[in-house]
Design a protein around this motif. Sequence first.
Motif, PDB file in Angstrom:
ATOM      1  N   THR A 116     -16.523  -7.625 -14.364  1.00 55.79           N
ATOM      2  CA  THR A 116     -17.367  -6.969 -13.360  1.00 55.79           C
ATOM      3  C   THR A 116     -18.562  -7.841 -13.009  1.00 55.79           C
ATOM      4  O   THR A 116     -18.912  -8.015 -11.827  1.00 55.79           O
ATOM      5  CB  THR A 116     -17.842  -5.614 -13.877  1.00 55.79           C
ATOM      6  OG1 THR A 116     -16.717  -4.799 -14.196  1.00 55.79           O
ATOM      7  CG2 THR A 116     -18.705  -4.911 -12.849  1.00 55.79           C
ATOM      8  N   ALA A 117     -19.187  -8.404 -14.057  1.00 53.42           N
ATOM      9  CA  ALA A 117     -20.336  -9.275 -13.813  1.00 53.42           C
ATOM     10  C   ALA A 117     -19.926 -10.519 -13.042  1.00 53.42           C
ATOM     11  O   ALA A 117     -20.649 -10.985 -12.158  1.00 53.42           O
ATOM     12  CB  ALA A 117     -20.977  -9.664 -15.136  1.00 53.42           C
ATOM     13  N   HIS A 118     -18.759 -11.058 -13.355  1.00 55.43           N
ATOM     14  CA  HIS A 118     -18.290 -12.260 -12.666  1.00 55.43           C
ATOM     15  C   HIS A 118     -18.017 -11.974 -11.191  1.00 55.43           C
ATOM     16  O   HIS A 118     -18.380 -12.771 -10.305  1.00 55.43           O
ATOM     17  CB  HIS A 118     -17.019 -12.767 -13.346  1.00 55.43           C
ATOM     18  CG  HIS A 118     -16.388 -13.930 -12.642  1.00 55.43           C
ATOM     19  ND1 HIS A 118     -16.944 -15.189 -12.644  1.00 55.43           N
ATOM     20  CD2 HIS A 118     -15.246 -14.018 -11.897  1.00 55.43           C
ATOM     21  CE1 HIS A 118     -16.181 -16.020 -11.950  1.00 55.43           C
ATOM     22  NE2 HIS A 118     -15.135 -15.318 -11.484  1.00 55.43           N
ATOM     23  N   VAL A 119     -17.372 -10.837 -10.893  1.00 58.86           N
ATOM     24  CA  VAL A 119     -17.089 -10.480  -9.496  1.00 58.86           C
ATOM     25  C   VAL A 119     -18.380 -10.284  -8.718  1.00 58.86           C
ATOM     26  O   VAL A 119     -18.533 -10.772  -7.594  1.00 58.86           O
ATOM     27  CB  VAL A 119     -16.223  -9.208  -9.450  1.00 58.86           C
ATOM     28  CG1 VAL A 119     -16.119  -8.693  -8.022  1.00 58.86           C
ATOM     29  CG2 VAL A 119     -14.830  -9.497  -9.997  1.00 58.86           C
ATOM     30  N   ALA A 120     -19.325  -9.580  -9.347  1.00 62.40           N
ATOM     31  CA  ALA A 120     -20.597  -9.344  -8.665  1.00 62.40           C
ATOM     32  C   ALA A 120     -21.311 -10.646  -8.361  1.00 62.40           C
ATOM     33  O   ALA A 120     -21.833 -10.858  -7.262  1.00 62.40           O
ATOM     34  CB  ALA A 120     -21.483  -8.447  -9.519  1.00 62.40           C
ATOM     35  N   GLN A 121     -21.348 -11.558  -9.327  1.00 64.98           N
ATOM     36  CA  GLN A 121     -22.019 -12.843  -9.119  1.00 64.98           C
ATOM     37  C   GLN A 121     -21.322 -13.653  -8.045  1.00 64.98           C
ATOM     38  O   GLN A 121     -21.969 -14.291  -7.194  1.00 64.98           O
ATOM     39  CB  GLN A 121     -22.043 -13.627 -10.433  1.00 64.98           C
ATOM     40  CG  GLN A 121     -22.765 -14.969 -10.328  1.00 64.98           C
ATOM     41  CD  GLN A 121     -22.792 -15.713 -11.645  1.00 64.98           C
ATOM     42  OE1 GLN A 121     -22.289 -15.201 -12.646  1.00 64.98           O
ATOM     43  NE2 GLN A 121     -23.372 -16.875 -11.647  1.00 64.98           N
ATOM     44  N   THR A 122     -19.998 -13.615  -8.027  1.00 63.34           N
ATOM     45  CA  THR A 122     -19.245 -14.385  -7.019  1.00 63.34           C
ATOM     46  C   THR A 122     -19.512 -13.872  -5.621  1.00 63.34           C
ATOM     47  O   THR A 122     -19.740 -14.649  -4.677  1.00 63.34           O
ATOM     48  CB  THR A 122     -17.749 -14.307  -7.320  1.00 63.34           C
ATOM     49  OG1 THR A 122     -17.497 -14.829  -8.635  1.00 63.34           O
ATOM     50  CG2 THR A 122     -16.940 -15.106  -6.311  1.00 63.34           C
ATOM     51  N   LEU A 123     -19.504 -12.560  -5.466  1.00 61.10           N
ATOM     52  CA  LEU A 123     -19.734 -11.986  -4.137  1.00 61.10           C
ATOM     53  C   LEU A 123     -21.155 -12.235  -3.646  1.00 61.10           C
ATOM     54  O   LEU A 123     -21.388 -12.488  -2.462  1.00 61.10           O
ATOM     55  CB  LEU A 123     -19.447 -10.492  -4.170  1.00 61.10           C
ATOM     56  CG  LEU A 123     -17.966 -10.113  -4.384  1.00 61.10           C
ATOM     57  CD1 LEU A 123     -17.807  -8.605  -4.486  1.00 61.10           C
ATOM     58  CD2 LEU A 123     -17.118 -10.650  -3.226  1.00 61.10           C
ATOM     59  N   GLN A 124     -22.111 -12.179  -4.556  1.00 64.19           N
ATOM     60  CA  GLN A 124     -23.494 -12.476  -4.174  1.00 64.19           C
ATOM     61  C   GLN A 124     -23.644 -13.930  -3.743  1.00 64.19           C
ATOM     62  O   GLN A 124     -24.328 -14.246  -2.767  1.00 64.19           O
ATOM     63  CB  GLN A 124     -24.434 -12.165  -5.333  1.00 64.19           C
ATOM     64  CG  GLN A 124     -24.618 -10.667  -5.582  1.00 64.19           C
ATOM     65  CD  GLN A 124     -25.512 -10.383  -6.771  1.00 64.19           C
ATOM     66  OE1 GLN A 124     -25.879 -11.308  -7.497  1.00 64.19           O
ATOM     67  NE2 GLN A 124     -25.846  -9.123  -6.968  1.00 64.19           N
ATOM     68  N   GLU A 125     -22.982 -14.814  -4.452  1.00 59.99           N
ATOM     69  CA  GLU A 125     -23.054 -16.227  -4.083  1.00 59.99           C
ATOM     70  C   GLU A 125     -22.369 -16.495  -2.754  1.00 59.99           C
ATOM     71  O   GLU A 125     -22.718 -17.440  -2.028  1.00 59.99           O
ATOM     72  CB  GLU A 125     -22.419 -17.078  -5.182  1.00 59.99           C
ATOM     73  CG  GLU A 125     -23.224 -17.101  -6.475  1.00 59.99           C
ATOM     74  CD  GLU A 125     -22.496 -17.857  -7.579  1.00 59.99           C
ATOM     75  OE1 GLU A 125     -21.326 -18.233  -7.347  1.00 59.99           O
ATOM     76  OE2 GLU A 125     -23.096 -18.064  -8.646  1.00 59.99           O
ATOM     77  N   ASP A 126     -21.383 -15.661  -2.385  1.00 60.03           N
ATOM     78  CA  ASP A 126     -20.663 -15.858  -1.127  1.00 60.03           C
ATOM     79  C   ASP A 126     -21.357 -15.243   0.076  1.00 60.03           C
ATOM     80  O   ASP A 126     -20.801 -15.243   1.176  1.00 60.03           O
ATOM     81  CB  ASP A 126     -19.257 -15.254  -1.236  1.00 60.03           C
ATOM     82  CG  ASP A 126     -18.375 -16.081  -2.147  1.00 60.03           C
ATOM     83  OD1 ASP A 126     -18.750 -17.237  -2.416  1.00 60.03           O
ATOM     84  OD2 ASP A 126     -17.333 -15.567  -2.593  1.00 60.03           O
ATOM     85  N   GLY A 127     -22.510 -14.652  -0.106  1.00 57.86           N
ATOM     86  CA  GLY A 127     -23.213 -14.147   1.072  1.00 57.86           C
ATOM     87  C   GLY A 127     -24.017 -12.916   0.825  1.00 57.86           C
ATOM     88  O   GLY A 127     -24.520 -12.295   1.768  1.00 57.86           O
TER      89      GLY A 127
END
Length: 577
Positions: A545-556
């Motif tokens: 969950t933390a990884h998905v959240a960080q990835t989406l934040q980094e993508d925009g």
Amino acid sequence: MGTSPETARSTDTEPAGTSPAGERWYQSIHPQVFWPSLVLILAFVALAIIGGDTVGDAIGTVQNGIVSYFGWYYTALISAFVVFAVWMGLSHFGDITLSNDDEGPEFGLGSWLTMLFGAGMGIGLVFWGVAEPLHHFAGIPNRASRIVAGDEAGAQDSLVITFLHWGLHPWAIYVVVGLAIAYAVHVRNRPISIRWTVEPVLGKAAKGWLGDVVDVIAVVGTVFGIATSLGLGVTQIAGGLAFLDIISTPSNMVLVIIIGIVTGLALFSVVSGVSKGIKWLSNINMSMAVALMLFIAIAGPTMFLLRELIQASGAYFQNLIALSFRTSALAGEQGIEWQGWWTAFYWGWWISWAPFVGVFIARISKGRTVREFVLGVLLIPTIFSFIWFTVLGGSGLYRELFGSGGLVGTDAEGNATVDETNTLFVLLENLPAAGLVIGVAILIVILFFVTSSDSGSLVVDMLASGGDVDPPVWSRVLWAVLEGAVAVALVLAGGLTALRGVAISIALPFSVVMIVMCFALVRQFRHERHKTLQAELRLRREQFTAHVAQTLQEDGGLLTDDDTAPAARRPRRRRRT
């Protein structure tokens, strides 16, 4: 066997008659275990001394009955313990740690392996080191029941059968009991008592009379197991003294006097309370035994012994399954007699020693994984036993086949005989400094007697006092005296035959307890494994969950903190029209 769990004694002893907390003597015992055990042991001692040969005959009758009707059970059960031990070590249960904290192992790997190595030493190894392979080779108890040929191939098979009796199988027994005690003590924080190893199966009954019965069986079995070893040791001490012409032919009275003297030495060790002293004595004893073995290997047929070690070890593993399930079924009455003399006797002897050795192994194994525990307990003592019997037994076989002989004789009826009490001394007679080396061998047996009696009385006392790791001196003295008394009783009731019969008989009830231990371990390990998997699953879910959240934040920055919150805590958004 003989070992010295003196590392389990954490503090110096208290004055006789008091416990560490200062209670009166009767407050330091667990009455429901102490008194039944004491009465049973005293009753046997009285009957054996009064009855003499009559009791010995009765023990022989019971032994024959057990071997006849339960010999197959012992054979199948001990083989099952080997499979169980290997499964515990190689399965996913092997990752379980025998501790409920993160401190790691209490002892370093080298020290731990050394102590396991010490646990493999004992009176039995010295007593049977030369004698057992020769017994098999000579066809004892009688040639009709011999299972090896009287030639070079038979000598090889004799050593392999000895490996069976002293290899993986006895140590698999100790894996079962030691692992059960270690998990109960180090993970579940239970006192040192056998009842807690079966608690997952018995439930609340483990705290009541059923648990008391389990502990009584363990106490009585341990006392008789230790007494069997002491009886063997005393006969060898007497044989060595007679060999050196210090005494005449050993009589029962001589054996009783020797038991009294050596038990007195053990009592001095108990009363002194010098735990470090007896610990050093145990280490010296083990070092002397290893030195004796190396001396025989170097002064004897060294290259033959090296080749034989490799060859016999290979033959052992090649024939392990067939040997494990051999019951001599096609040999009739002779097969039953042979089983009673050897395999059934050994399986009973090891089972009776299991609480004693199990407590020691469990005590030193805190922080080890189950896989480390199994591999260490199975392999280290087994390897040493192979080396020991190859050196001593192989030297005896070499002398019979290629040397001067003289280790195997015949009686008046023409049957082969091997005097197990002095075969070691006869073997040493032709080596350099024979008198000195024989004296050292006798001293080794005496020291094993002292350390086994002292350490054994401590373990028995812990079981009889409800798990107190430092029971008072008076009760340790009592159990040490009782071990000597039982040894005297067995000697007077028939000597080696009585020793064998009691070992086989006393193991039968405790073998049932060990079966329950196996089921209890599996139930506990499955529960622990389930908890571990659940914790790993939660951790992975959170990490994902933390990884998905960080990835989406980094993508925009498409998600806010509220978007990654659980649905139950996420605020509702108004729908735009």
